[in-house]
Design an enzyme around this catalytic site. Sequence first.
Site, PDB file in Angstrom:
ATOM      1  N   THR A 166      -1.665  -7.932  -5.811  1.00 28.12           N
ATOM      2  CA  THR A 166      -2.399  -7.031  -6.491  1.00 28.12           C
ATOM      3  C   THR A 166      -2.565  -7.836  -7.644  1.00 28.12           C
ATOM      4  O   THR A 166      -3.579  -7.580  -8.640  1.00 28.12           O
ATOM      5  CB  THR A 166      -1.104  -5.826  -7.235  1.00 28.12           C
ATOM      6  OG1 THR A 166       0.371  -6.735  -7.076  1.00 28.12           O
ATOM      7  CG2 THR A 166      -1.268  -4.849  -6.275  1.00 28.12           C
ATOM      8  N   LYS A 222      -4.966   0.220 -17.868  1.00 23.48           N
ATOM      9  CA  LYS A 222      -4.837   1.093 -16.721  1.00 23.48           C
ATOM     10  C   LYS A 222      -4.902   0.243 -15.555  1.00 23.48           C
ATOM     11  O   LYS A 222      -5.333  -0.618 -15.399  1.00 23.48           O
ATOM     12  CB  LYS A 222      -5.712   2.367 -16.828  1.00 23.48           C
ATOM     13  CG  LYS A 222      -5.523   3.260 -18.027  1.00 23.48           C
ATOM     14  CD  LYS A 222      -6.151   4.339 -18.105  1.00 23.48           C
ATOM     15  CE  LYS A 222      -7.492   4.322 -18.510  1.00 23.48           C
ATOM     16  NZ  LYS A 222      -8.306   5.535 -18.996  1.00 23.48           N
ATOM     17  N   VAL A 245      -5.808  -0.359 -11.454  1.00 23.18           N
ATOM     18  CA  VAL A 245      -7.047  -0.185 -10.454  1.00 23.18           C
ATOM     19  C   VAL A 245      -6.835  -0.314  -9.092  1.00 23.18           C
ATOM     20  O   VAL A 245      -7.631   0.043  -8.289  1.00 23.18           O
ATOM     21  CB  VAL A 245      -8.071  -1.432 -10.861  1.00 23.18           C
ATOM     22  CG1 VAL A 245      -8.497  -1.148 -12.146  1.00 23.18           C
ATOM     23  CG2 VAL A 245      -7.340  -2.959 -10.543  1.00 23.18           C
ATOM     24  N   GLY A 246      -5.536  -0.301  -8.611  1.00 25.37           N
ATOM     25  CA  GLY A 246      -5.285  -0.622  -7.259  1.00 25.37           C
ATOM     26  C   GLY A 246      -5.445   0.404  -6.466  1.00 25.37           C
ATOM     27  O   GLY A 246      -5.706   0.660  -5.293  1.00 25.37           O
ATOM     28  N   GLU A 247      -5.490   1.790  -6.873  1.00 23.18           N
ATOM     29  CA  GLU A 247      -5.770   3.164  -5.979  1.00 23.18           C
ATOM     30  C   GLU A 247      -7.102   3.702  -6.515  1.00 23.18           C
ATOM     31  O   GLU A 247      -7.456   4.451  -5.758  1.00 23.18           O
ATOM     32  CB  GLU A 247      -4.745   4.086  -6.222  1.00 23.18           C
ATOM     33  CG  GLU A 247      -3.454   3.287  -5.911  1.00 23.18           C
ATOM     34  CD  GLU A 247      -2.075   4.155  -5.870  1.00 23.18           C
ATOM     35  OE1 GLU A 247      -1.188   4.021  -4.831  1.00 23.18           O
ATOM     36  OE2 GLU A 247      -1.996   5.089  -6.841  1.00 23.18           O
ATOM     37  N   PHE A 293       0.689  -1.155  -0.098  1.00 22.67           N
ATOM     38  CA  PHE A 293      -0.074   0.118  -0.043  1.00 22.67           C
ATOM     39  C   PHE A 293       0.761   1.450  -0.013  1.00 22.67           C
ATOM     40  O   PHE A 293       0.468   2.155   0.272  1.00 22.67           O
ATOM     41  CB  PHE A 293      -1.077   0.119   1.372  1.00 22.67           C
ATOM     42  CG  PHE A 293      -1.872  -1.332   1.384  1.00 22.67           C
ATOM     43  CD1 PHE A 293      -2.497  -1.767   0.588  1.00 22.67           C
ATOM     44  CD2 PHE A 293      -1.394  -1.984   2.616  1.00 22.67           C
ATOM     45  CE1 PHE A 293      -3.135  -2.903   0.713  1.00 22.67           C
ATOM     46  CE2 PHE A 293      -1.975  -3.193   2.653  1.00 22.67           C
ATOM     47  CZ  PHE A 293      -2.931  -3.949   1.761  1.00 22.67           C
TER      48      PHE A 293
END
Lengths: 754, 318, 168
Positions: free
Chosen positions: A479, A709, A711-713, A251
């Site tokens: 992730t 693109k 998507v983690g954030e 994170f």
Amino acid sequence: MSSVIDWENTPNPVKENRAGNIGKAVDRYEGPLKVTGTAPYAYEVEPPSPPAYGVLVSAPIAKGRITAVDIAAAQASPGVQLVWTYQNAPAQGPRPERYDFFTPSPRPALESDEVYYFGQQVAVVVADTLENAQAGAALVNLTFEDDAKAVTFHDHFAEAVQPPGESDVEIGDFEAAFAAAPVTVDDVWRTPLQNHCQMEPCATTAWWDGDQLTVHTSVQMVRVAQNSLAETLMMPHKSVRLLTRYVGGGFGGKGSFYEDLVLAALAARELGRPVKIALSRQQMMHGTVHRPATDLHVRLGATPDGKLTAMSLMTVTHCDRRGNFTEHASNFARNLYAAPNRLTGHRLIRLDLPVASAMRAPGEASGTLSLEVAMDELAEKLGMDPVELRILNEPPTDPETGKPFSIRQLVRCMREGAQLFGWDRRNPIPGRVRDGRWLVGLGMAAAIRGNFLLPAKASFTVDADGVITVKQGMTDIGTGTYTVLAQIAAETLGVPLADVRVEIGDSELPPAPGSGGQFGAATAGSAALDAGMNLRAAIAEIAVADPASPLFGGPSEDITFQDGVIAIANRSERLSDLIRRNRPEGLTAEGEVRPAADAGLWSSHTYGAHYVEVGVDTVTGEVRTRRMLGVFAAGRILNYKTARSQLTGGMIWGVGSALTEGNAVDPHYGSLINQDLASYLVPVQADIGELDAIMLDEVDDKANPMGIKGVGELGISGAGAAVANAIYNACGVRVRDYPITPDKLLAALMAKGL
Amino acid sequence: MRPFTYERATDAASAVKAAAETPNAKFLAGGTNLLDLMKLEIEHPAHLIDVGRLPMAAIEETPEGGLRIGAMATNSHVAADARVRAHYPVLTQAIVAGGSGQLRNKATTGGNLLQRTRCAYFYDTTKPCNKRAPGSGCGALEGLNRNSAIFGASHACIATHPSDMAVALTALGATVETLSPSGRARAFPIIELHRLPGETPDVETHLIAGELITAVVLPPPPDGGQVYRKVRDRASYAGGLASVAVVGANLALGAVAHKPWRAVDAEAALKAGASPAEAISRELEAASENGRNGFKIDVVSRLVPAAIAEARAQGRGA
Amino acid sequence: MKTTITVNGQARALDVDPRTTLLDALREHLRLTGSKKGCDHGQCGACTVLVNGVRINSCLSLAVMHDGDQVTTIEGVGTVEKLSPLQQAFLTEDAFQCGYCTPGQICSALGMLQEVADNWPSQETADLTGKIRLTDDELRERMSGNICRCSAYPQIVAAIRSVAGDAA
């Protein structure tokens, strides 16, 4: 140099997706290891001989120096093999004036008598067992001189300065337009310091073989950590091998590394045996980085029919005394809504606090908690629906630069979300819906997060069994990197997923920047795609030149790769057969990606919309999230299963930001009040009701060769604001000081006579 | 943790004898709080007497028509007991409002009563704390003391007792049974177990050295409705900001004092015919603020009437 | 101190420091590293194991307290070659991301389902004298002792639900 035009116009197997591996909801590649507890995290790796155990000792003051050192009792404690403080720690490379994420530099541990923040590591004790090391650590007797310190953010606003090298961005004449606007919102929101609270505390297992060092550690970025460690130890880069195969959450907090890595390596050298060190949960709070607090001043001016004429978000934030980090909470506002007059910028205060750095969606996570609530307030003042207000102010091109959007489906996210969630059932008048002891409200907010691509390399190897091995110095911090690399490899080389192996998390592998900034999949995946294409070309060249191959003499550009078979029209053979004959030792190709020279011609972001229903107990001020839906547009999705999980995870982080998460600084001691997971409250299962994320069909061909693109954030951006807006809709009260805990909400309710 | 010796007790008599005869000895039952504190160097016993397997886990009916809960009965077993659920639902509700399933499976009845405050300044050994280090001062007094006591605090200590279970037992008027090193067994009302901090917040109970809690006895099922309500920052697995147990006409409050707080003034007011809101405001006349915990007064003033209303509705069979 | 603990069906003779927690005995002495250390203070649930069939935090227990006990860790639940139904469900539903809390979640869920079968109440149980229905709210409350910072909470509910059936 690559070009966006080439990316758009060049077909590739990922875009074509003939075997359908791309987008498929494939189970996690490393999942069987994780669900059986057999994936070894850094502290669990079996070293070549039994390890010694290190325990760190942390400073009990926020600023000052060590004036006396007494380690005799610790040294004499049973089983203790080594005690180091700044006085006897080995020499290390010199600390640079400022750190940054991507530039390797020495990070010496126990470097001097100076204490810069509470919880700074000031000693290490290594013993034969963990219990003996912990007992020894308690006997390290250091005397400190406490200096005057500046630790309380809101008391030091007078010292706020422009972050180095930055200036405010103003378009038009904001002040004049805001003053003239018939309808305005002018409020300040506050977000607290937050901690990452990865479930796996930072940890390292280190051992030496002659002059060669091997470390298993828990970091997000392989190459910069490995280079930095070598420079700290004043060794050649090639003498250090750093592995980080399984990372128990990052994170952003493991974008850097900490004393566990340096001191495990040094102690293992000193003792001639493997050493492992983990931070305690308490040490994670102070001894690693945090998201700094922000003070967010939003001013909106609009016409009576809802057109924004003026928009400003000014952020004040803080970093540590030697820091180099700004929480850019105003940046997203530059790309979100149309308004001819705009002012955004940041002010930074240096404090004697632990190190501030990136935490999931740095900037957006904090900033949207202000602007996306301000839009809700404006909608109410205008008597408009919050969705319609946003749609009315949808910009045709980037509102600051005028650049075209690569693709922007924010309106579609909002519209589809509204429909799926039942937004039309929202009563715009607050406080009208009751369910037992709960007042129920609906809220929404928009989500936006940037799109990034960094340079990376990868290699693909095909062996005589037709198995493809992807190798990359990349990380998977939960992730889905392992899985999406396998999918890209399967699709690119036309082999079953079961015939793909993925090796990552090792500094000996082709370098990739690592995980962060939601650039991971695009960056690592694009390099992998290039390596796959190069391997296809190499295979084709061999096939058409091999008289024993049915493909011999054919046009190499016509070769297809499918189900482990290579073919030109109706001539075919198994890929494994070709490799066995020609390259029994295996065939490897490398690939890479670099940002496109013309990428800056477009404004490229990911978007979404959150819808949430909360209950507010007006007797106690308690809030519960009842249901939540996010609709997102983030380019081509490589894996619907892992991408959805990233998004729902981010949404839940937003719930935490809104309701429970925050750390406060004790003004007398300069320490964080919440030092563990019983007091720093991340959401638990019971905090989260029914919750889902939906991804729109999208391809962003200008983002990278795959049109994907990150998507983690994205999921966290705006999520907390939607919760805050739902609370208002439930009970008619706004709390602008996050998190919205029962004490604050109750005070606001009582102030309104509720 | 500092080194210690360990023994497993085979019977209560020898356990209390060992506790009296061994310097700096402590009883170990579930361990969920003691081991937590030992790891942080807050507790450092030289000797642990494991009483966890003593045959004191039974829950049995008393001749008076109540229940005797053995001190080693786990929180989970007490909460799940059919008789407790049917006749003392407030106790089940309070227990399941605390900790997590895993903690409740390990934590014992005796240990729950003797758990120590979660005050952040008590838990951080770099801070002054008269409870942890007598005479060192109180870091919470002028610190971030949002979760501190509003009743019975002293200038030496403003910590709260963290138990939910004990609040219900207090409202139920339970009796604590103990065994002393001398072999003497005694029984006393739970309200007499814990102390207010005064000048010696390190002394938390009226137990003598080596005295072992052996059981908690519930009186015959009381009349009237029973309700436990707990206010907290997170939906689960979090300490309380304030809680209330209502048992008929009895009221006890949690997370507001150094001990489970029997709201005797409010009870008296209710008996005299005051409304629940009036009654609790009578109780709150004795409440005091310490910087950041003033909201607890508001929480209690709103929560208690709501809980009483809920209990009364039950009492009417609604 | 000499202690014998039956771990995953095998009697294991240990000679441990009295200070050694059950968690560290499993991880450092028996090399069963599936049980995780997330907080070491009973605040996260990553160390959850089953002792005599009951879920506990192994970090808040001393190994010497468990002489003669039956301990089940994630290694005793299933293997990569033969996943248990719940492990398979976690994989299928993507009920984890980083994976660090996962063994604790799975062991906790196994213990939790037994508690429901035994009709143990939770704070979500409205009718304390009736038969427990494992509603989603019950399931969420009962799994709240296991923090997942990746926040795979909806997926964890789905995984457990797929094994437990509909509101059993």
